[in-house]
Design a protein around this motif. Structure first.
Motif, PDB file in Angstrom:
ATOM      1  N   ILE A  29       0.779  -1.217   0.006  1.00  0.00           N
ATOM      2  CA  ILE A  29       0.067   0.103  -0.124  1.00  0.00           C
ATOM      3  C   ILE A  29       1.098   0.902   0.029  1.00  0.00           C
ATOM      4  O   ILE A  29       0.639   2.695  -0.826  1.00  0.00           O
ATOM      5  CB  ILE A  29      -1.100   0.242   1.230  1.00  0.00           C
ATOM      6  N   GLU A  30       2.021   1.267   0.777  1.00  0.00           N
ATOM      7  CA  GLU A  30       2.822   2.606   0.712  1.00  0.00           C
ATOM      8  C   GLU A  30       3.085   2.303  -0.417  1.00  0.00           C
ATOM      9  O   GLU A  30       3.652   4.212  -1.039  1.00  0.00           O
ATOM     10  CB  GLU A  30       3.785   2.198   1.807  1.00  0.00           C
ATOM     11  N   MET A  31       3.823   1.941  -1.624  1.00  0.00           N
ATOM     12  CA  MET A  31       4.061   1.681  -2.547  1.00  0.00           C
ATOM     13  C   MET A  31       3.609   2.670  -3.626  1.00  0.00           C
ATOM     14  O   MET A  31       3.401   2.882  -4.870  1.00  0.00           O
ATOM     15  CB  MET A  31       5.300   0.559  -3.036  1.00  0.00           C
ATOM     16  N   MET A  32       2.455   2.527  -2.635  1.00  0.00           N
ATOM     17  CA  MET A  32       1.034   3.257  -4.549  1.00  0.00           C
ATOM     18  C   MET A  32       0.648   4.782  -3.718  1.00  0.00           C
ATOM     19  O   MET A  32       0.489   5.094  -4.296  1.00  0.00           O
ATOM     20  CB  MET A  32      -0.472   2.389  -3.803  1.00  0.00           C
ATOM     21  N   THR A  33       1.480   4.322  -2.164  1.00  0.00           N
ATOM     22  CA  THR A  33       0.845   6.265  -1.860  1.00  0.00           C
ATOM     23  C   THR A  33       1.810   7.016  -1.330  1.00  0.00           C
ATOM     24  O   THR A  33       1.594   8.241  -1.307  1.00  0.00           O
ATOM     25  CB  THR A  33      -0.209   5.689  -0.153  1.00  0.00           C
ATOM     26  N   LEU A  34       2.703   5.834  -1.525  1.00  0.00           N
ATOM     27  CA  LEU A  34       3.884   7.594  -1.227  1.00  0.00           C
ATOM     28  C   LEU A  34       3.495   8.046  -0.383  1.00  0.00           C
ATOM     29  O   LEU A  34       3.807   9.178  -0.237  1.00  0.00           O
ATOM     30  CB  LEU A  34       4.506   7.621  -2.134  1.00  0.00           C
ATOM     31  N   ASP A  35       3.571   8.148   0.944  1.00  0.00           N
ATOM     32  CA  ASP A  35       2.901   9.217   2.046  1.00  0.00           C
ATOM     33  C   ASP A  35       3.839   8.555   2.996  1.00  0.00           C
ATOM     34  O   ASP A  35       3.428   9.961   4.334  1.00  0.00           O
ATOM     35  CB  ASP A  35       1.500   9.139   2.025  1.00  0.00           C
ATOM     36  N   PHE A  36       4.380   7.402   3.590  1.00  0.00           N
ATOM     37  CA  PHE A  36       4.520   7.448   4.838  1.00  0.00           C
ATOM     38  C   PHE A  36       3.872   7.063   5.741  1.00  0.00           C
ATOM     39  O   PHE A  36       4.623   5.986   6.298  1.00  0.00           O
ATOM     40  CB  PHE A  36       6.300   8.091   4.881  1.00  0.00           C
ATOM     41  N   THR A  37       2.609   6.741   5.814  1.00  0.00           N
ATOM     42  CA  THR A  37       1.800   6.688   7.168  1.00  0.00           C
ATOM     43  C   THR A  37       1.982   4.816   7.025  1.00  0.00           C
ATOM     44  O   THR A  37       2.177   4.823   8.122  1.00  0.00           O
ATOM     45  CB  THR A  37       0.229   7.263   6.662  1.00  0.00           C
ATOM     46  N   PHE A  38       2.130   4.339   5.958  1.00  0.00           N
ATOM     47  CA  PHE A  38       1.189   2.855   5.834  1.00  0.00           C
ATOM     48  C   PHE A  38       3.062   2.296   5.856  1.00  0.00           C
ATOM     49  O   PHE A  38       3.244   1.130   6.895  1.00  0.00           O
ATOM     50  CB  PHE A  38       1.234   2.421   4.171  1.00  0.00           C
ATOM     51  N   LEU A  39       4.033   3.001   5.272  1.00  0.00           N
ATOM     52  CA  LEU A  39       5.485   2.787   5.758  1.00  0.00           C
ATOM     53  C   LEU A  39       5.236   2.301   7.080  1.00  0.00           C
ATOM     54  O   LEU A  39       6.062   1.697   8.210  1.00  0.00           O
ATOM     55  CB  LEU A  39       6.635   3.536   5.499  1.00  0.00           C
ATOM     56  N   MET A  40       5.385   3.616   7.753  1.00  0.00           N
ATOM     57  CA  MET A  40       4.673   3.180   9.697  1.00  0.00           C
ATOM     58  C   MET A  40       4.150   2.957  10.045  1.00  0.00           C
ATOM     59  O   MET A  40       4.768   1.771  10.922  1.00  0.00           O
ATOM     60  CB  MET A  40       4.621   5.147  10.096  1.00  0.00           C
ATOM     61  N   LEU A  41       3.495   1.869   9.777  1.00  0.00           N
ATOM     62  CA  LEU A  41       2.334   1.153   9.897  1.00  0.00           C
ATOM     63  C   LEU A  41       3.139   0.084  10.209  1.00  0.00           C
ATOM     64  O   LEU A  41       2.958  -1.232  11.126  1.00  0.00           O
ATOM     65  CB  LEU A  41       1.454   1.250   9.194  1.00  0.00           C
ATOM     66  N   SER A  42       4.292  -0.507   8.710  1.00  0.00           N
ATOM     67  CA  SER A  42       4.984  -1.616   8.176  1.00  0.00           C
ATOM     68  C   SER A  42       6.160  -2.061   9.234  1.00  0.00           C
ATOM     69  O   SER A  42       5.769  -2.976  10.096  1.00  0.00           O
ATOM     70  CB  SER A  42       5.176  -1.455   7.510  1.00  0.00           C
ATOM     71  N   PHE A  43       6.274  -0.471  10.119  1.00  0.00           N
ATOM     72  CA  PHE A  43       7.504  -0.440  11.287  1.00  0.00           C
ATOM     73  C   PHE A  43       6.620  -1.208  12.355  1.00  0.00           C
ATOM     74  O   PHE A  43       7.772  -1.738  12.926  1.00  0.00           O
ATOM     75  CB  PHE A  43       8.135   0.818  11.087  1.00  0.00           C
ATOM     76  N   GLY A  44       5.643  -0.707  12.889  1.00  0.00           N
ATOM     77  CA  GLY A  44       4.375  -0.922  13.421  1.00  0.00           C
ATOM     78  C   GLY A  44       4.472  -2.601  13.882  1.00  0.00           C
ATOM     79  O   GLY A  44       4.927  -2.995  15.029  1.00  0.00           O
ATOM     80  N   SER A  45       4.188  -2.900  12.855  1.00  0.00           N
ATOM     81  CA  SER A  45       4.382  -4.611  12.659  1.00  0.00           C
ATOM     82  C   SER A  45       4.835  -5.052  12.818  1.00  0.00           C
ATOM     83  O   SER A  45       4.856  -6.452  13.170  1.00  0.00           O
ATOM     84  CB  SER A  45       3.590  -4.417  10.815  1.00  0.00           C
ATOM     85  N   ALA A  46       6.361  -4.921  12.124  1.00  0.00           N
ATOM     86  CA  ALA A  46       7.504  -5.041  12.313  1.00  0.00           C
ATOM     87  C   ALA A  46       7.750  -5.167  13.849  1.00  0.00           C
ATOM     88  O   ALA A  46       9.082  -6.600  14.258  1.00  0.00           O
ATOM     89  CB  ALA A  46       9.033  -4.247  11.435  1.00  0.00           C
ATOM     90  N   VAL A  47       7.107  -4.424  14.675  1.00  0.00           N
ATOM     91  CA  VAL A  47       7.952  -4.100  16.414  1.00  0.00           C
ATOM     92  C   VAL A  47       7.136  -5.956  16.251  1.00  0.00           C
ATOM     93  O   VAL A  47       7.206  -6.269  17.959  1.00  0.00           O
ATOM     94  CB  VAL A  47       7.597  -2.763  17.141  1.00  0.00           C
ATOM     95  N   GLY A  48       5.495  -5.679  16.329  1.00  0.00           N
ATOM     96  CA  GLY A  48       4.783  -6.574  16.861  1.00  0.00           C
ATOM     97  C   GLY A  48       5.813  -8.092  16.463  1.00  0.00           C
ATOM     98  O   GLY A  48       5.462  -9.396  17.293  1.00  0.00           O
ATOM     99  N   LEU A  49       5.939  -8.464  15.116  1.00  0.00           N
ATOM    100  CA  LEU A  49       6.851  -9.367  14.998  1.00  0.00           C
ATOM    101  C   LEU A  49       7.961  -9.708  15.834  1.00  0.00           C
ATOM    102  O   LEU A  49       8.112 -10.966  16.657  1.00  0.00           O
ATOM    103  CB  LEU A  49       7.446  -9.626  13.772  1.00  0.00           C
ATOM    104  N   ILE A  50       8.542  -9.217  16.556  1.00  0.00           N
ATOM    105  CA  ILE A  50       9.719  -8.835  17.724  1.00  0.00           C
ATOM    106  C   ILE A  50       8.843  -8.874  18.743  1.00  0.00           C
ATOM    107  O   ILE A  50       9.536 -10.234  19.360  1.00  0.00           O
ATOM    108  CB  ILE A  50      10.572  -7.426  17.324  1.00  0.00           C
ATOM    109  N   THR A  51       8.007  -8.163  19.074  1.00  0.00           N
ATOM    110  CA  THR A  51       7.351  -8.854  20.156  1.00  0.00           C
ATOM    111  C   THR A  51       7.114 -10.257  20.640  1.00  0.00           C
ATOM    112  O   THR A  51       7.231 -11.211  21.518  1.00  0.00           O
ATOM    113  CB  THR A  51       6.636  -8.136  20.749  1.00  0.00           C
TER     114      THR A  51
END
Length: 157
Positions: A29-51
């Motif tokens: 989704i970030e590749m389509m929007t290029l707004d950095f919002t979904f990139l930040m959500l992806s980073f949050g999901s990566a933190v979820g994966l680590i937890t």
């Protein structure tokens, strides 16, 4: 109750797959929007994966991932957007460049018709902004553009 507990245990056991799917989905989704919002959500999901890999329960994973995503959105995204846009050309273009441009009425301008020659050399059909007639030869300024018509106001110099 035993079936529900088994179900929750199954979800917790395979939660890492859910986190990977969310990361991939948000990146697409970030590749389509290029707004950095979904990139930040992806980073949050990566933190979820680590937890999840650390072994925290699912409810803690979701809370930590949501908090991390919010922190990334509020504190990491603004400087990234600033860096991305710092090289933009501040020059107005297209219709925005015409607003405020001065010109001369080539014929009487009324609320329904008229013609104006702008200082950039373009000739436009024109209408008066407030409906007041503007006589031929008067100086005008573009207040707005409506389709192919310049909406102008008189300029007193």
């Amino acid at each position: 109750m035993d079936g529900f507990a088994t179900f929750i245990t199954g979800i917790e056991q395979w939660a890492w797959i859910g986190w990977l799917v969310l990361i991939a989905l948000f990146l697409v989704i970030e590749m389509m929007t290029l707004d950095f919002t979904f990139l930040m959500l992806s980073f949050g999901s990566a933190v979820g994966l680590i937890t999840d890999l650390v072994g925290l329960p699912l409810w803690a994973q979701v809370i930590i991932a949501a908090a991390a995503a919010a922190l990334f959105i509020f504190f990491l995204r603004p400087p990234l957007l600033h860096r991305l846009r710092r090289g933009e050309d501040p020059t107005k273009s297209n219709v925005a460049a015409l607003i405020g441009l001065r010109g001369t009425a080539l014929q009487d301008i009324t609320k329904i018709s008229g013609q104006v020659k702008l200082s950039n050399g373009d000739t436009w059909t024109a209408r008066s902004l407030d409906g007041t007639p503007i006589i031929e030869g008067s100086r005008v300024a573009v207040a707005e553009i409506s389709g192919a018509t310049a909406i102008v106001r008189p300029v007193i110099e």
